[in-house]
Design a protein around this motif. Structure first.
Motif, mmCIF file in Angstrom:
data_model
loop_
_atom_site.group_PDB
_atom_site.id
_atom_site.type_symbol
_atom_site.label_atom_id
_atom_site.label_comp_id
_atom_site.label_asym_id
_atom_site.label_seq_id
_atom_site.Cartn_x
_atom_site.Cartn_y
_atom_site.Cartn_z
ATOM 1 N N GLU B 36 0.815 -1.224 0.000
ATOM 2 C CA GLU B 36 0.000 0.000 0.000
ATOM 3 C C GLU B 36 0.845 1.269 0.000
ATOM 4 N N VAL B 40 -0.064 3.193 -6.897
ATOM 5 C CA VAL B 40 -0.628 1.997 -7.535
ATOM 6 C C VAL B 40 -0.249 1.936 -9.011
ATOM 7 N N SER B 84 -2.051 -4.551 -5.487
ATOM 8 C CA SER B 84 -2.436 -3.564 -4.477
ATOM 9 C C SER B 84 -3.938 -3.647 -4.213
ATOM 10 N N ASN B 86 -5.614 -1.272 -3.638
ATOM 11 C CA ASN B 86 -6.144 -0.048 -4.241
ATOM 12 C C ASN B 86 -6.136 -0.098 -5.776
ATOM 13 N N ARG B 409 -2.797 6.899 -5.046
ATOM 14 C CA ARG B 409 -3.511 6.219 -3.951
ATOM 15 C C ARG B 409 -4.503 5.170 -4.448
ATOM 16 N N HIS B 436 -10.585 -0.032 1.884
ATOM 17 C CA HIS B 436 -10.020 0.408 0.607
ATOM 18 C C HIS B 436 -11.101 0.999 -0.295
#
Lengths: 460, 460
Positions: B36, B40, B84, B86, B409, B436
């Motif tokens: 994280e 990303v 990820s 995200n 992010r 998330h």
């Protein structure tokens, strides 16, 4: 069901990942330690696994221990052990620690590199690492979709996937000109016969389009004369592809590089680090002189893949170099193999195998019952039991090969060149040592003696 | 050089294998722990890696520590992090511990399964696990090589690889009938418009040949009506392929299975466990009603591959189901994923993502500046900032998406449906949790507020 908090199973938590993965590392290390205990070629009957495994998937999770037990009890006994030092069949499929950890990184990162690939490339050439094939001879054929009156040339020793590729893009097999080779030229494609064929085809109104030369054929390791063929390809404006799937790896050693003299005339070249360059399956390198031609044939640009980088043409979108959209990060694996070994160790690896093949060749030469059928190339020795009667010779060697393989102590395969059934000894296992070659030869001699006793004397 | 005893480097000794592999396991576990912390989407400029790495391969071996340091310092910062939590772009590429260890076993055993594959198959169907593509829609197209007057049908939402496949086998793009879809049918292919097109083509003298239906399209998750389309395919004798690459995994849950009603009318179906079924890249399942047709198109039988089993037709030679000759043992990986999770945990995995997508959908619905553009399907939510002016709406949403992605992010991608630029939120990371999704929504709201302040009020 459905709430995130009611389930205790985690698919990818760090602790579980570490514990399970290390258990499997130990499992694989143990497999390598014991690999010589397994029959090299699978000894099971087709379908045997169906009776050993359940009909349906389990509803609840099973332990890794249970799964690994089934791998040991059911999967491994069904395998042909390609990593065995007693594997002398086909061409080798080199595993190595570096290749393995490279694959682990590729699989762990699990990125899909169809676009924006910032891949390290030691040679600053545009090399596409794909997994398409053991022989990627057909890759550049995509370019020729839709061209009519296409004519393809290769020797009768070329790999079968070339013809598969030709068929795939919609070209009739009858447009594939398969040029004969023979013992006299050591199964190398004759430039004269190529030029004659091209001239004849042109006179008949056809348009020659594609020439495939092979450096290290599958059947007997033959090498086509790259320079002479390349000149003909230029003269008649043919696409010139070099299939160096097997022997391309050897060309990292200066003493073998002359086989690629004339490479500057090639439009494309493919070689498989997953064969002889210690890179676990799969990794095939494809070099293309003018990538634009491949990209024009294969590019697609759907809306969902558009972004600033792809629109700017600043990046190489490897999705346009291949059939598939998704791509694994195979270049990472090859990069780690090269760095962990260094060129010195990679050359040592190749030379060790070549030396062991020379050793095997000299053992064959010392036994008057046998003959080396074509000169050894690289690490491939083609030999057979001699017999005056051609039909009986094939039968005899077929039986000898079966006896060796059925023993489980080694595995070789055959080919037919110039009408002769020959046994191929492809030296190339990562784990091979001198003793394995010596044991193989003893095994062959022993089985030959048994055969001669059974079938009577061998003619000479 | 050349002697086996002068070199101390071993490519595959058990101790080195274990030590190095476990070091890499720890490295990957650490990567997941810190995932994280990375932006990303890759934030580097194309080509940045060329300046960071040497021009030539090293002559001597380098330590694994040095290699891993370069992976950390140079490779990882250049990646888009598909694992990820995200990551909401394209469709997910699920990694899992089970998928990873399955891949390790496949890579460790490193067998080449082109023949004599005794692969466990939970469903007793003939399913070919290959790595061809994220969307294997084109696979059965090989069958149609050389047939003239071929006509292909699919909706304008079908995956771009279908057209790529059609081109590849030598069929002009003009023979591809791309049928319009619209908001009114939620971008599902209308059976009536299909039948009208077929009738018109037949009147014009063409022969309809192939229909591709999609269950879960890439742009917006649309589902074509399998049963109705299947009946039309039967009526006109078309090959009926179902592309369930993404949503096929969801159909392990009873509540989604109705999307496949009519599946018995299909000639082929493909789905990708490497997308949403926790099987690390790559694994694509292709089911074919009559494998014979595929085999007849793709089989080759060179001498060097002949053996008793292949000659007896007692085995399935998967080389004849695919373009390539070489094959990795991908089925082993999927088998381990299924056993280690059990159906219960696999269904839980799917439902968790669907529930998180529902959560995201309801968050969007509560903010009057936004709209959900098409009804959520599976775990894909398509939405946008509203604006009265269509051109400005596209521009606005393009800017919003860029702002979200540039923050590092989260990462989403876009598509265009019915002429509208939409943002896709594809929920599917293995590591995703509720927070998330909530953070993603806060990020989107924050960037939307910034945009509105910059560009003035949004029309409603």
């Amino acid at each position: 069901m459905g709430s995130l908090t009611t389930n205790t199973f985690s698919s990818l938590d760090s602790d579980g990942f570490t514990t399970d993965s290390k258990m499997v590392i130990d499992f694989i290390a143990e497999y390598y330690k014991n690999i010589e205990n397994y029959p090299v070629q699978s000894q099971v009957k087709p379908g045997y696994l169906l009776t050993k495994l359940p009909d349906t998937a389990p509803y609840c999770q099973e332990s890794l221990e249970d799964v690994l037990k089934d791998v040991t009890d059911s999967i491994i006994p069904g395998l042909t052990h390609w990593q065995s030092p007693n594997f002398f069949a086909y061409f080798q499929s080199n595993a190595s620690t570096a290749g393995f950890v490279g694959e682990m990184l590729c699989t762990g990162l699990n990125v899909v590199g169809f676009q924006l690939d910032c891949i390290p490339c030691s040679y600053r050439a545009r090399i596409h690492c794909n997994g398409l094939d053991g022989k990627d001879a057909q890759a550049p054929i995509y370019i020729f979709v839709l061209r009519k009156w296409r004519w393809f040339y290769a020797s009768d020793q070329t790999h079968s996937t070339l013809l598969k590729g030709v068929k795939l893009v919609g070209i009739p097999s009858s447009n594939f000109r398969c040029l004969s080779t023979s013992f006299s030229s050591e199964f190398s494609l004759s430039p004269q016969s190529l030029e004659d064929a091209i001239e004849n085809d042109i006179k008949a109104g056809y348009v020659p389009l594609f020439l495939c030369a092979t450096v290290g054929t599958t059947a007997c390791g033959a090498v086509d004369p790259v320079m002479d063929l390349g000149k003909i390809a230029r003269k008649y404006n043919l696409w010139f592809h070099i299939d160096a799937a097997y022997a391309g790896s050897a060309c990292i050693c200066p003493e073998f590089r002359h086989y690629l003299d004339g490479i500057e005339l090639a439009d494309s070249l493919s070689m498989n680090p997953h064969k002889w360059l210690l890179t676990n399956m799969d990794c095939c390198c494809l070099w293309v002189q003018q990538p634009r031609l491949l990209i024009e044939s294969l590019s697609s640009n759907p809306e969902f893949l558009k972004n600033n980088a792809s629109e700017s043409n600043a990046v190489v979108d490897y999705k346009d170099w291949q059939i598939a959209l998704s791509r694994r990060f195979r270049a990472l694996k090859l990069w780690i193999v090269i760095r962990r070994h260094g060129i010195a160790n990679l050359m040592f690896h190749i030379r060790s195998h070549v030396n062991l093949a020379k050793r095997f060749e000299s053992l064959v030469a010392k036994d008057s019952r046998f003959e080396v059928v074509v000169p050894r190339r690289f690490s491939l020795v083609c030999f057979r039991l001699k017999h005056n009667d051609a039909c009986k010779a094939s039968e005899l060697n077929r039986k000898l090969l079966a006896a060796v393989n059925e023993s489980g102590r080694a595995f070789m395969t055959h080919s037919v060149v110039g009408g002769l059934f020959i046994i191929r000894c492809a030296v190339g296992s990562t784990l091979i040592e001198e003793r394995h070659v010596d044991d193989l030869w003893k095994l062959i001699q022993e089985k030959a003696t048994d055969l001669v006793e059974e079938t009577g004397a061998i003619g000479d």
